[in-house]
Every structure is written in C-alpha cells, then in structure tokens.
Design an enzyme around this catalytic site. Structure first.
Site, short mmCIF file in Angstrom:
data_model
loop_
_atom_site.label_atom_id
_atom_site.label_comp_id
_atom_site.label_asym_id
_atom_site.label_seq_id
_atom_site.Cartn_x
_atom_site.Cartn_y
_atom_site.Cartn_z
N CYS A 258 5.89 1.45 3.12
CA CYS A 258 7.39 1.08 3.21
C CYS A 258 8.26 1.80 2.45
CB CYS A 258 7.80 -0.25 3.72
SG CYS A 258 9.32 -0.47 4.46
N GLU B 74 0.20 -4.65 7.28
CA GLU B 74 -0.10 -6.23 7.06
C GLU B 74 0.52 -7.18 8.07
OE1 GLU B 74 3.78 -5.66 4.58
OE2 GLU B 74 2.09 -4.18 5.24
N HIS C 257 4.37 -1.61 8.38
CA HIS C 257 3.93 -2.53 7.52
C HIS C 257 2.40 -2.74 8.06
CE1 HIS C 257 7.29 -3.73 4.86
NE2 HIS C 257 8.00 -3.23 5.69
#
Length: 219
Positions: A85, A190, A188
């Site tokens: 990001c 994650e 992202h």
C-alpha cells in the site's frame, strides 16, 4: 535438524496496524522482527514496508527513525523487499498528495486515482496480471484483493517493465510491481483472504530462493 525460516524485518513507523501482516508472514514459516530502527536489518533476510496514509508524515517518521538510508541501501543491494500500500507508493520519486519527496527507486510519482467513481477506493477488486510471476503462483489471473487508498503510483515510461499488474477503478492503476528482488503491491494481502496469504507465502518462498542464490542474481 530443524531449519529455521527466513527472518523478515517489518518496518514500524507508526503508519498502520502490523499485527495482521506479521501473522500472515509468520504463518508462511518465517521469523518476523518488528523494525523500529536499522539494527533490526542486521540479521534480516528481507524487509517489508507496510503502511496506510500520506507520504509526507511517513517520510518524516522514517527519516526520524534513521530508516530511509538503510532501506535504500537494502534495495540497492538487491535484497528482497516488499512494499505494501503506502509502502509501494514510497518507492516512487514523489507524491502529489502532499508534495513529499519519496524513495525515488522507481521513476514516476504517486497521483490521485483518475476518474474514480468513489474515493477512497475501499473494498475488493480484481488484480489483472501483465505477466506470470512467482509472487502470484497459485493465484488466478484477475483474483480479488482488498484495497484501501485514494492514490497510486504512476510509473514513468522508462520504468514500464516493472509493472506486474493493474486494477480498474474508473481509470486503471498499477496494483503490483516486480523487478528482481523488489516487489510492491497496492492492495493489502494480509486482508485479502486465502489469495493474500498465498501471496505472502510466495514472497517468503522468493526470500528463501534469494538466500540460496548469488546476491546479483535476478528473480
């Protein structure tokens, strides 16, 4: 004999919650150390710079922690690096969001998303690969990943070869880059479910491979 996984330094400069990405990397079999200064790089096999927010305060914090030059030295040595990001945006020369001068590793600058129907761009969207790459092994083309941003890096013509994937939100923007051991994603991983965890595992695999190869070898 037990073989330990690679050690990955996740840079903490106050620009986001690191718990999810730490957990994702740990699940991929690596040892994660949270890096608040350059000492954490000494025994590391890879560096990850995550983050959300604007470039100027991020650069101030990184300079204040004495991390900018060590990060640039790390990348210049062609050691494994992943920007997530804001961490991807910082790889460019500057940001239109606040005029910040950023790392300058990639030619181009971070710009507001063009023709976006909504800002910020929040939610799941397709990541369309320009070419196959080990970072996306086992992940289908146009797989959905989770985004939260209003700006994205715009690659200068001279560096177009670094673009690995793009995404459409009104206009198209660069959502992944790869060159040798340098990687960056605008989404992202994650927060992107199974495919996101697979991407992190693929990165860990690339880190392992880089550790077995000569330092100058390109992936």
């Amino acid at each position: 004999m037990t073989v330990s996984g690679p050690r990955i330094a996740v840079v903490d400069y106050g620009a986001g919650n690191l718990v999810s990405i730490e957990q994702g990397l740990t699940a991929s079999g690596c040892d994660v150390v949270i890096a608040t200064d350059a000492r954490a790089f000494e025994a590391a096999d890879a560096v990850v710079v995550p983050g959300v927010g604007a470039a100027a305060p991020a650069m101030r914090r990184l300079h204040g922690a004495g991390l900018v030059e060590p990060i640039l030295d790390w990348i210049a040595a062609d050691r494994p690096f992943l920007g997530v990001c804001l961490g991807l945006q910082l790889l460019f020369e500057s940001s239109d969001e606040d005029g910040a001068q950023t790392f300058g590793v990639l030619r181009g600058r971070t710009q507001r998303l063009a023709d976006a129907p909504t800002l910020p761009h929040i939610g799941w969207n397709q990541v369309e690969l320009h070419r196959s790459h080990p970072l996306f092994d086992g992940i289908g083309d146009a797989a959905d990943f989770y985004f939260v941003h209003s700006y994205a890096g715009v690659v200068a013509d001279a560096d177009e070869d670094v673009i690995l994937a793009e995404t459409e939100h009104g206009g198209r923007f660069v959502s992944a880059v790869a060159r040798s051991n340098l990687f960056g994603v605008q989404f992202h991983p994650e927060r992107s479910g199974v495919d996101g965890l697979r991407l992190l595992a693929n990165f860990v695999g690339l880190v392992r491979a880089a550790g077995r190869a000569p330092a100058a070898a390109a992936s």
